[in-house]
Scaffold this motif. Structure first.
Motif, PDB file in Angstrom:
ATOM      1  N   TRP A   5      83.219  34.217 -89.825  1.00  0.00           N
ATOM      2  CA  TRP A   5      83.374  35.505 -90.768  1.00  0.00           C
ATOM      3  C   TRP A   5      84.266  36.041 -91.816  1.00  0.00           C
ATOM      4  O   TRP A   5      85.403  35.742 -91.428  1.00  0.00           O
ATOM      5  CB  TRP A   5      83.194  36.796 -89.527  1.00  0.00           C
ATOM      6  N   ASP A  16      82.219  39.299 -99.084  1.00  0.00           N
ATOM      7  CA  ASP A  16      80.978  38.181 -99.366  1.00  0.00           C
ATOM      8  C   ASP A  16      81.419  36.856 -99.825  1.00  0.00           C
ATOM      9  O   ASP A  16      82.275  36.647-100.711  1.00  0.00           O
ATOM     10  CB  ASP A  16      79.874  38.730-100.230  1.00  0.00           C
ATOM     11  N   GLU A  41      78.231  31.808-103.849  1.00  0.00           N
ATOM     12  CA  GLU A  41      77.423  30.504-104.049  1.00  0.00           C
ATOM     13  C   GLU A  41      78.416  29.326-104.591  1.00  0.00           C
ATOM     14  O   GLU A  41      78.419  28.247-104.131  1.00  0.00           O
ATOM     15  CB  GLU A  41      76.252  30.463-104.695  1.00  0.00           C
ATOM     16  N   MET A  47      81.008  28.425-101.849  1.00  0.00           N
ATOM     17  CA  MET A  47      80.290  27.594-100.897  1.00  0.00           C
ATOM     18  C   MET A  47      80.130  26.252-101.212  1.00  0.00           C
ATOM     19  O   MET A  47      80.399  25.110-100.544  1.00  0.00           O
ATOM     20  CB  MET A  47      78.896  28.021-100.577  1.00  0.00           C
ATOM     21  N   SER A 104      76.410  26.557 -94.739  1.00  0.00           N
ATOM     22  CA  SER A 104      75.324  27.288 -95.339  1.00  0.00           C
ATOM     23  C   SER A 104      75.872  28.680 -94.815  1.00  0.00           C
ATOM     24  O   SER A 104      76.684  28.890 -94.023  1.00  0.00           O
ATOM     25  CB  SER A 104      73.798  26.718 -94.662  1.00  0.00           C
ATOM     26  N   TYR A 105      74.851  29.734 -95.278  1.00  0.00           N
ATOM     27  CA  TYR A 105      74.956  31.163 -94.890  1.00  0.00           C
ATOM     28  C   TYR A 105      74.473  30.963 -93.574  1.00  0.00           C
ATOM     29  O   TYR A 105      73.303  30.308 -93.151  1.00  0.00           O
ATOM     30  CB  TYR A 105      74.519  32.152 -95.942  1.00  0.00           C
ATOM     31  N   GLU A 130      70.145  34.738 -93.857  1.00  0.00           N
ATOM     32  CA  GLU A 130      69.511  34.827 -94.933  1.00  0.00           C
ATOM     33  C   GLU A 130      70.075  36.247 -95.804  1.00  0.00           C
ATOM     34  O   GLU A 130      69.757  36.213 -97.024  1.00  0.00           O
ATOM     35  CB  GLU A 130      68.044  35.085 -95.063  1.00  0.00           C
ATOM     36  N   ASP A 147      73.250  38.218 -94.951  1.00  0.00           N
ATOM     37  CA  ASP A 147      74.398  38.589 -94.720  1.00  0.00           C
ATOM     38  C   ASP A 147      75.340  37.243 -95.428  1.00  0.00           C
ATOM     39  O   ASP A 147      75.181  36.299 -95.152  1.00  0.00           O
ATOM     40  CB  ASP A 147      74.984  38.788 -93.185  1.00  0.00           C
ATOM     41  N   ARG A 148      76.003  37.721 -96.358  1.00  0.00           N
ATOM     42  CA  ARG A 148      76.844  36.837 -97.339  1.00  0.00           C
ATOM     43  C   ARG A 148      78.118  36.681 -96.777  1.00  0.00           C
ATOM     44  O   ARG A 148      78.966  36.012 -97.592  1.00  0.00           O
ATOM     45  CB  ARG A 148      76.561  37.158 -98.820  1.00  0.00           C
ATOM     46  N   ASN A 149      78.469  37.449 -95.746  1.00  0.00           N
ATOM     47  CA  ASN A 149      80.074  37.410 -95.159  1.00  0.00           C
ATOM     48  C   ASN A 149      80.159  36.519 -93.760  1.00  0.00           C
ATOM     49  O   ASN A 149      81.080  36.515 -93.304  1.00  0.00           O
ATOM     50  CB  ASN A 149      80.736  38.782 -95.015  1.00  0.00           C
ATOM     51  N   GLN A 150      79.058  35.693 -93.569  1.00  0.00           N
ATOM     52  CA  GLN A 150      79.065  34.703 -92.582  1.00  0.00           C
ATOM     53  C   GLN A 150      78.664  33.272 -93.014  1.00  0.00           C
ATOM     54  O   GLN A 150      77.589  33.324 -93.911  1.00  0.00           O
ATOM     55  CB  GLN A 150      78.117  35.260 -91.535  1.00  0.00           C
ATOM     56  N   ALA A 151      79.258  32.547 -92.621  1.00  0.00           N
ATOM     57  CA  ALA A 151      78.979  30.937 -93.134  1.00  0.00           C
ATOM     58  C   ALA A 151      79.063  29.938 -91.798  1.00  0.00           C
ATOM     59  O   ALA A 151      79.643  30.274 -90.901  1.00  0.00           O
ATOM     60  CB  ALA A 151      79.664  30.427 -94.090  1.00  0.00           C
TER      61      ALA A 151
END
Length: 251
Positions: free
Chosen positions: A211, A215, A218, A221, A241-242, A245, A247-251
């Motif tokens: 977390w 954000d 890409e 990433m 990867s995220y 689909e 949430d951009r603050n989790q990878a």
């Protein structure tokens, strides 16, 4: 018309509209939790027709005990395996200690690899007698603000502090998680298993769920996938990867 099949047959209709319907909606032979079960007169019942009230109990977790075979006192075992079974180290590390002259058998230094001993022999490592222990495994859900080490000179809480008193055997963490990283951590005295989980030749991969406070773009990433330079050298992820689909603050 009299023996018409499919959903239009009024007499022997199949599918979801069958009047002789089974399952939870069957009025005549109803099963499942809605079955009418009468309790004692005057006893309150819950929505499932079961007696209501009283205290709910949660089963206590039981410690799993495994039967240990009694070793044949006359059987011989390789010295490195004996040390691994005792929780001192892995077999590979035991071979290194033997070659360094740190291991004694019956008071004599042994440096030859492949040496076999019997259970009646006395083995010493680093001037201490090595005793066999039963293999113990503890799976810890490591919290934050806890270091993965057996002893911390700064006095911070260690993972061994969290499991203190859980067993009598000497156990060690397999691998490490950073101080503020949470997740599964194995502690054991099984040197062979620890080696198989951590040595690079066994190619055991780890998955981290991260977390961030903002954000992740890409392009960032892609940089992580390609490799980035840290203070102690380059590092790259095998895959990233995220987590979701949206949430951009989790990878």
């Amino acid at each position: 018309q009299n023996r018409q099949g499919g959903y239009n047959n009024q007499n022997r209709q199949g599918g979801f509209n069958n009047r002789n319907q089974g399952g939870y909606n069957n009025q005549n032979r109803q099963g499942g939790f809605n079955k009418n079960r009468q309790g004692k007169p005057g006893m309150r019942q819950n929505q499932y027709g079961m007696p209501q009230g009283g205290k709910s109990f949660v089963p206590r977790p039981k410690r799993i005990e495994y039967e240990t075979e009694i070793p044949d006192p006359n059987a011989q075992i390789r010295l490195n395996k004996f040390m691994s079974n005792a929780g001192i180290c892995s077999r590979r590390e035991a071979d290194e200690f033997i070659q360094q002259g740190l291991v004694k058998v019956n008071g004599q230094v042994v440096t030859e690899l492949g040496t076999k001993i019997s259970h009646s022999d006395t083995v010493e490592y680093d001037e201490k007698v090595v005793a066999l222990e039963r293999k113990t495994y503890i799976l810890l859900n490591k919290p934050k603000d806890c270091v993965t080490t057996s002893d911390d000179p700064n006095g911070r809480t260690t993972v061994l502090d969290l499991v203190k008193g859980a067993c009598d055997e000497r156990i060690y963490p397999v691998g490490r998680l950073d101080r503020n990283t949470t997740g599964v951590l194995l502690l054991t005295n099984d040197g062979d298993l620890a080696s198989k989980l951590t040595h690079p030749k066994y190619v055991k991969k780890k998955i981290y769920h991260v977390w961030t406070d903002k954000d992740i773009a890409e392009e960032d990433m892609q940089r992580i996938a390609d490799g980035i330079e840290l203070e102690d050298g380059p590092i790259h992820a095998d895959a990233i990867s995220y987590a979701t689909e949206t949430d951009r603050n989790q990878a």
